[in-house]
Scaffold this motif. Structure first.
Motif, short mmCIF file in Angstrom:
data_model
loop_
_atom_site.label_atom_id
_atom_site.label_comp_id
_atom_site.label_asym_id
_atom_site.label_seq_id
_atom_site.Cartn_x
_atom_site.Cartn_y
_atom_site.Cartn_z
N LEU A 1 0.64 -1.04 0.18
CA LEU A 1 0.47 -0.34 0.19
C LEU A 1 1.32 1.57 -0.34
O LEU A 1 1.25 1.40 1.38
CB LEU A 1 -1.34 -0.38 1.04
N GLN A 2 1.36 1.85 -1.03
CA GLN A 2 2.04 3.35 -1.43
C GLN A 2 0.95 3.98 -1.77
O GLN A 2 0.14 3.93 -2.06
CB GLN A 2 3.54 2.80 -2.34
N LEU A 3 0.65 4.94 -1.02
CA LEU A 3 0.27 6.60 -1.11
C LEU A 3 0.90 7.90 -1.41
O LEU A 3 1.92 7.99 -1.16
CB LEU A 3 -0.32 7.35 0.05
N ASN A 4 -0.18 8.42 -2.80
CA ASN A 4 1.06 9.02 -3.03
C ASN A 4 -0.27 10.39 -3.37
O ASN A 4 -1.85 9.93 -3.62
CB ASN A 4 1.28 9.14 -4.19
N MET A 5 -0.42 11.71 -3.51
CA MET A 5 -1.16 12.76 -3.23
C MET A 5 -1.97 12.65 -4.90
O MET A 5 -3.45 12.54 -5.07
CB MET A 5 -1.02 13.93 -3.24
N VAL A 6 -1.25 12.46 -5.35
CA VAL A 6 -2.32 12.57 -7.23
C VAL A 6 -2.57 10.92 -7.30
O VAL A 6 -4.07 11.23 -7.49
CB VAL A 6 -0.73 12.67 -8.18
N GLY A 7 -2.22 10.12 -6.90
CA GLY A 7 -2.49 8.55 -6.81
C GLY A 7 -3.59 8.46 -6.08
O GLY A 7 -5.05 7.55 -6.80
N THR A 8 -4.00 9.28 -4.78
CA THR A 8 -5.01 9.00 -3.83
C THR A 8 -6.43 9.93 -4.57
O THR A 8 -7.75 9.44 -5.19
CB THR A 8 -5.08 9.75 -2.82
#
Length: 343
Positions: A147-154
């Motif tokens: 689970l790798q989060l990033n702003m654009v992807g979210t």
């Protein structure tokens, strides 16, 4: 009873067609993209929708179904929304890790339940909610890894969830409120979905893959798999509208997670994908959750049918009582008139 049995057979047939066609196209596309190096998923989807529309147009010309006109603005907005949701889901996969993308797909069910509860006033029992929770837990165990989060992807994932849920709810609502079949709605909306993806597809794919779909070298084997994928997609698109129209958006999402489990299983047996004990446990838990969901849905449908039958019997009884009362009143009036005439 005959109509109910026919409806149940129709639902079972739609579910089977959806599962069989979806699993087939996933395996075909996996071979096309992983083994043959064709990574242009969004553009391929636009071709799917164009072939679907052409197939339905030919079927309509041969009078295999009747084309029913629907408000053009409604169909256009619906088609554009569905096209955008497909593009956003593909972007979500491109901008997020596979694990986060799987979480995005899992979030569609609770978000759909929330929207239907708030805006359509639909009630979901505690048993249904519990079975959905078990199902999501199982699919999560089987398919979610990192689970790798990033702003654009979210942000893209949230937009993908919202548009997908609204699109599927509208698929069910439009069919019932406007009294159109799944074939009629798909026939009228497919050109707009295809147009959105045909324009945006090459741009989205180039952004995700750094390759140009028009510069790709199309070998005979690649063309063969693309044609096969487009043929299968006609069944996939048709069965999607059919299942949502006959059941509900939530049931369609549950069916989608069954497909995920089947794809994992086929991937292991046919394509020799890596498979762990965690995958096996997750699939078993998910299947148990699907079983619970099916059981509770069946029980609730039986209660509803029983309630409708009782209400119908009460209505018939009241109408009969009222009719007898009216006839008895007329009889008294006739006797009274006869008595007065004698006097």
């Amino acid at each position: 009873m005959g109509e109910m049995s026919s409806f149940q057979l129709g639902v079972i047939g739609a579910l089977f067609l959806s599962v069989a066609s979806s699993v087939s196209i996933v395996i075909c596309n996996k071979a096309l993209m992983s083994n043959l190096g064709f990574p242009f998923a969004t553009t391929l989807t636009s071709w799917h929708l164009m072939v679907t529309f052409c197939s339905l147009h030919a079927a309509q010309r041969f009078h295999l179904f009747e084309n029913k006109s629907v408000d053009m603005k409604t169909v256009m907005l619906f088609g554009i929304l569905n096209g955008i949701s497909i593009g956003l889901l593909n972007l979500s996969l491109g901008f997020n890790s596979v694990g986060f993308y799987q979480m995005t797909k899992l979030a569609i069910i609770p978000f759909t339940v929330l929207l239907e509860t708030i805006f359509l006033k639909k009630q979901f029992s505690q048993q249904i909610k519990m079975s959905l929770l078990v199902l999501l837990l199982g699919v999560g165990i089987a398919s979610v890894t990192d689970l790798q989060l990033n702003m654009v992807g979210t942000i893209i994932s949230l937009l993908a969830i919202a548009t997908t849920c609204v699109g599927q709810i509208l698929t069910n609502t439009i069919q019932k409120r406007l009294n159109v079949s799944s074939t009629q709605l798909l026939y009228q909306s497919a050109p707009f979905q295809a147009a959105v993806l045909f324009v945006s597809g090459p741009l989205v794919d180039q952004l995700l893959t750094k390759q140009n779909v028009f510069a790709f070298k199309y070998s005979p084997i690649v063309l063969a798999f693309i044609i096969l994928s487009c043929i299968i997609s006609v069944s996939v698109n048709f069965s999607t509208f059919l299942v949502i129209g006959k059941t509900s958006p939530v049931t369609y999402q549950v069916l989608g997670h069954l497909k995920t489990c089947l794809v994992l299983g086929f991937g292991y047996t046919l394509l020799h994908d890596p498979f762990t004990e965690r995958n096996i446990i997750g699939i078993l838990v998910a299947i148990f959750g699907m079983g619970l969901y099916s059981y509770f849905c069946t029980q609730e449908n039986k209660k509803k049918q029983s309630g409708d039958s009782l209400a119908s019997q009460m209505k018939d009884h009241n109408e009969t009582t009222a009719l007898l009362g009216h006839q008895e009143k007329e009889g008294h009036e006739v006797k009274k008139a006869a008595k007065n005439s004698v006097v």
